[in-house]
Enzyme design. Structure first.
Site, short mmCIF file in Angstrom:
data_model
loop_
_atom_site.label_atom_id
_atom_site.label_comp_id
_atom_site.label_asym_id
_atom_site.label_seq_id
_atom_site.Cartn_x
_atom_site.Cartn_y
_atom_site.Cartn_z
N LYS A 262 -58.62 22.67 25.35
CA LYS A 262 -59.47 22.17 26.43
C LYS A 262 -58.72 21.09 27.21
CE LYS A 262 -62.81 19.51 28.41
NZ LYS A 262 -62.66 18.19 29.03
N ASP A 278 -58.61 31.49 40.65
CA ASP A 278 -59.77 31.80 39.82
C ASP A 278 -59.61 31.14 38.44
OD1 ASP A 278 -61.63 33.00 38.16
OD2 ASP A 278 -61.33 35.02 38.94
C1 MEV Z 1 -60.92 15.47 26.84
O1 MEV Z 1 -61.35 16.03 28.06
C2 MEV Z 1 -59.70 16.20 26.32
C3 MEV Z 1 -59.21 15.77 24.95
O2 MEV Z 1 -60.29 15.86 24.00
C4 MEV Z 1 -58.10 16.69 24.56
C5 MEV Z 1 -57.62 16.54 23.12
O3 MEV Z 1 -58.39 16.09 22.27
O4 MEV Z 1 -56.45 16.90 22.89
C6 MEV Z 1 -58.77 14.33 24.94
#
Ligand code: MEV
Length: 424
Positions: A262, A278
């Site tokens: 993420k 996209d």
């Molecule tokens: C937050 O948007 C993204 C993180 O959680 C990514 C990660 O934990 O590596 C900080």
């Protein structure tokens, strides 16, 4: 402030007023006055009304700029459309550290997309699969007749692959049409070709084609980026080791890998959106690729090299385009491509992958040292200050006090604001 040589390195960029930041971008990317003015404008309603149905208006997100990027020895400044604080600053900081050892190096495969045709109700799937391969030339000719322009540009349908799959409904054949989409994302070209091939495949096999659609697991259109992060800039051997300890969890545990990936997509999506691409397609491809070996895992890998520096790598599908779709219709997407200075889908893919790696490095670096809340606090404090009623210069002043006191809370902000106002 603006450097004479074209470099993306600019210190204290975040401290500059918006006008000065625009001046820097205009000089770096040779923007004209209209380009600069359009930073303030919204997507016009007539265009919006042509892009989707039932339009009511437009929805804005902040457009920021990541600086310091050196990719394949070329300087890039990277526009990022995101609502999440700290993301742009984190990417810029990671790029600054990566620069010390030469920045990011990338490679990219040919822009090959996969179209799927699902064939059902076939008695002898093995014989039908053979027949399909015997008609490969005819199938490619039919597909290529759908997009003469793509073929003229050197792209078009290049290959056919056949898979036999077992399902609760019995055996089925999935035919893959491999299409070189050149500088487009490729969904339209591939879907049109698949629909044209469906009746031909039915005739060849006697079966029925149900699905005929592109696959977002674009694993023939891969991009890789790598960078060396200098151990001294990171704070020494112990920080590199702490980083690797943090990373390893994402490599073995899907719960962590989801969050880790993420973080990668925080950067990637922001650039994908800014260039009118996209982001759902990129997300789907990335996560499916992360699970390609049967267990969902990290899209990045890290190790320590013989000098003790940290080496980072990312590899993922990257179905992006610089022609067609919203990339062509949305004026800001065109402007963002101008800022980036990318002319081809390949170059855009390489910048996207570098940004994803930078974003992931920045997150793990923060997580294995000070944590991520510190970075979030200063912007958050400004929002709290505004919510408490601060105006003009008061906002910065109040936010600084809140961060200093370690109490970024609305009731405390209101109390403090009263005190500040009484004093002045
Ligand atoms: C937050 O948007 C993204 C993180 O959680 C990514 C990660 O934990 O590596 C900080």
């Amino acid at each position: 402030m603006c450097p004479s040589k074209k470099t993306s390195v600019v210190s204290g960029f975040y401290k500059l007023p918006i006008e000065k930041r625009r001046e820097f971008v205009a000089q770096f990317a040779n923007l004209n006055e209209d380009d600069v003015k359009s930073f303030s404008s919204c997507l016009d309603l007539a265009t919006a009304d042509r892009m989707i149905e039932n339009v009511l208006g437009t929805f804005e997100v902040p457009l920021g700029l990541a600086v310091n990027f050196l990719i394949n020895n070329k300087d890039y400044i990277i526009p990022m459309a995101t609502e999440e604080s700290s993301v742009v600053a984190a990417a810029s900081n990671a790029a600054k550290i990566a620069r010390v050892k030469g920045g990011f190096s990338t490679t990219c495969s040919e822009p090959l997309m996969i179209g799927q045709l699902q064939l059902l109700h076939i008695k002898d799937v093995a014989a039908a699969a053979q027949k399909i391969m015997q008609h490969k030339k005819q199938l490619l000719t039919v597909a290529n007749a759908q997009d003469k322009i793509l073929v003229d540009f050197g792209g078009g349908a290049k290959d056919i692959e056949v898979r036999i799959l077992e399902s609760p409904l019995g055996h089925m054949i999935v035919t893959h049409l491999i299409v070189d989409v050149r500088d487009a994302m490729g969904a339209n070209a591939v879907n049109t070709m698949c629909e044209a091939l469906a009746p031909v495949l039915e005739e060849i096999t006697g079966g029925i084609v149900r699905l005929k659609i592109l696959s977002n697991l674009a694993d023939k259109r891969l991009v890789k980026a790598t960078a060396i992060f200098d151990k001294e800039k990171m704070g020494g051997d112990q920080v590199v080791d702490a980083f690797l300890e943090s990373y390893v969890l994402a490599s073995i545990d899907p719960y962590r890998a989801a969050t880790h990936n993420k973080g990668i997509m925080n950067g990637i999506d922001a650039l994908i959106i800014a260039t009118g691409n996209d982001f759902r397609a990129i997300e789907a491809g990335a996560h499916a690729y992360a699970a390609r070996n049967g267990q969902y895992t990290s899209l990045t890998q890290y190790h320590k090299n013989k000098d003790g520096d940290l080496v980072g790598k990312i590899e993922l599908p990257m179905a992006v385009g610089v022609v067609g779709g919203a990339a062509n219709m949305h004026p800001k997407a065109k402007l963002c491509r101008k800022i980036l200075g990318v002319k081809t889908a390949r170059e855009l893919a390489e910048v996207v992958a570098s940004l994803g790696l930078a974003q992931n490095f920045a997150a793990l670096f923060a997580l294995s040292t000070v944590g991520i809340q510190k970075g979030h606090m200063s912007l958050h404090a400004k929002n709290i200050a505004v919510m408490a009623g601060a105006q003009g210069d008061e906002i910065e002043k109040l936010a600084d006090f809140l961060v200093h006191d370690g109490k970024v809370k609305l009731d405390y902000a209101k109390e403090l604001l009263e005190k500040i106002r009484k004093k002045s």
